[in-house]
Design a protein around this motif. Structure first.
Motif, PDB file in Angstrom:
ATOM      1  N   THR A 122      24.925  20.588 -16.758  1.00 35.91           N
ATOM      2  CA  THR A 122      23.339  20.398 -16.686  1.00 35.91           C
ATOM      3  C   THR A 122      22.685  21.006 -15.530  1.00 35.91           C
ATOM      4  O   THR A 122      21.339  21.237 -15.923  1.00 35.91           O
ATOM      5  N   ARG A 123      23.379  21.224 -14.459  1.00 33.88           N
ATOM      6  CA  ARG A 123      22.564  21.690 -13.328  1.00 33.88           C
ATOM      7  C   ARG A 123      23.372  22.603 -12.555  1.00 33.88           C
ATOM      8  O   ARG A 123      24.567  22.584 -12.322  1.00 33.88           O
ATOM      9  N   ARG A 166      31.076  23.697 -15.857  1.00 29.73           N
ATOM     10  CA  ARG A 166      31.795  22.505 -15.642  1.00 29.73           C
ATOM     11  C   ARG A 166      32.752  22.565 -14.772  1.00 29.73           C
ATOM     12  O   ARG A 166      33.831  23.701 -15.003  1.00 29.73           O
TER      13      ARG A 166
END
Length: 274
Positions: A122-123, A166
């Motif tokens: 997500t970041r 990830r």
């Protein structure tokens, strides 16, 4: 599968990774320390980028024939070119275990701490040049070019390392680390440009002049030891700072060797001033 690793040591830490079957970890050339005999090592010019670390193999179903090979070669060349412009190593070393669990060790290049960052997709994370040590193959490594004015003024030149995807990425810095969030300090902190190690996406990084063009501003620049600029970090997110800058370490070594010409003033009289 989370990367199993232990960060050991004090003044010069190292990361000892336990590789499980099916896992691959890669590092920048020069950061590898040791491995067990069942861990294979392969050096490549390209790094994981844009595909979760998946590497197309020549002749494989994802290669797309000659066109796919050409695109892959051009992508590798672009990656190498970006890294050359950034002053980074051109090559990565990849480690994969064969026939059971394996162990591999990595370290940074300066006395200091290491930190494992967990990316959930997500970041992104941004880090100073040379902070990267190692990462899972599911983490994409890229180069982020700063805006011209910020890049020239900041201690990181024009470039930051960028990590997406990830998995686990391990970074290293000099001295001791401190974690903070600018939101806990009114939304903004100002630090020495050489103290920034890494920060999350969503943090705005900039550079500002130390003081105005007045007597105190001149005193800060000439005698304060910070030169003309400070880094600014704004927003809500995690920031990692280091207690030792490369410039201060270099100045200390020069002084110990009798080659320090900056005297007691620092600032613009520093031997590193451009």
């Amino acid at each position: 599968m989370t990367l199993q690793q232990e960060i050991v040591g004090n003044a010069m830490q190292m990361a000892v990774v336990s590789l499980q079957p099916g896992q691959t970890v890669y590092c920048e050339a020069g950061k590898f320390l040791f491995k067990t005999t069942n861990v294979t090592m392969e050096t490549r010019l390209g790094g994981p980028s844009g595909g979760g670390g998946q590497q197309s193999q020549p002749g494989g179903s994802g290669s797309g024939g000659m066109g796919g090979l050409l695109r892959q070669a051009m992508g590798t060349a672009m990656q190498a070119g970006q890294r050359a412009l950034a002053g980074e190593s051109l090559a990565f070393q990849y480690f994969t275990t064969q026939g059971g669990e394996g162990t591999v060790g990595f370290a940074g290049v300066l006395p200091g701490e290491m930190r494992a960052l967990e990316l959930d997709g997500t970041r992104a994370w941004f880090a100073e040049k040379d902070a990267f040590v190692a990462a899972e193959s599911t983490v994409d490594f890229g180069i982020a070019f700063q805006g011209g004015r910020t890049g020239r003024s900041g201690g990181e030149g024009f470039v930051l390392e960028k990590f997406t995807g990830r998995g686990t990425v391990t970074i290293a810095g000099a001295g001791n680390f401190i974690d903070l969030n600018p939101a806990d300090f009114g939304g903004r902190v100002e630090v020495d440009t050489g103290c920034v190690v890494a920060f999350e996406e969503g943090i705005q990084y900039g550079v500002q002049r130390v003081g105005g063009l007045n007597r105190q501003g001149v005193m800060n620049a000439v005698f304060g030891g910070e030169g003309l600029s400070l880094a600014t970090l704004e927003g809500n997110g995690r920031v990692i700072l280091q207690s030792l800058t490369i410039e201060s370490l270099a100045n200390a070594l020069r002084k110990a060797q009798g080659g320090d010409k900056q005297g007691p003033t620092g600032g613009l009289f520093s031997t590193n001033a451009q």
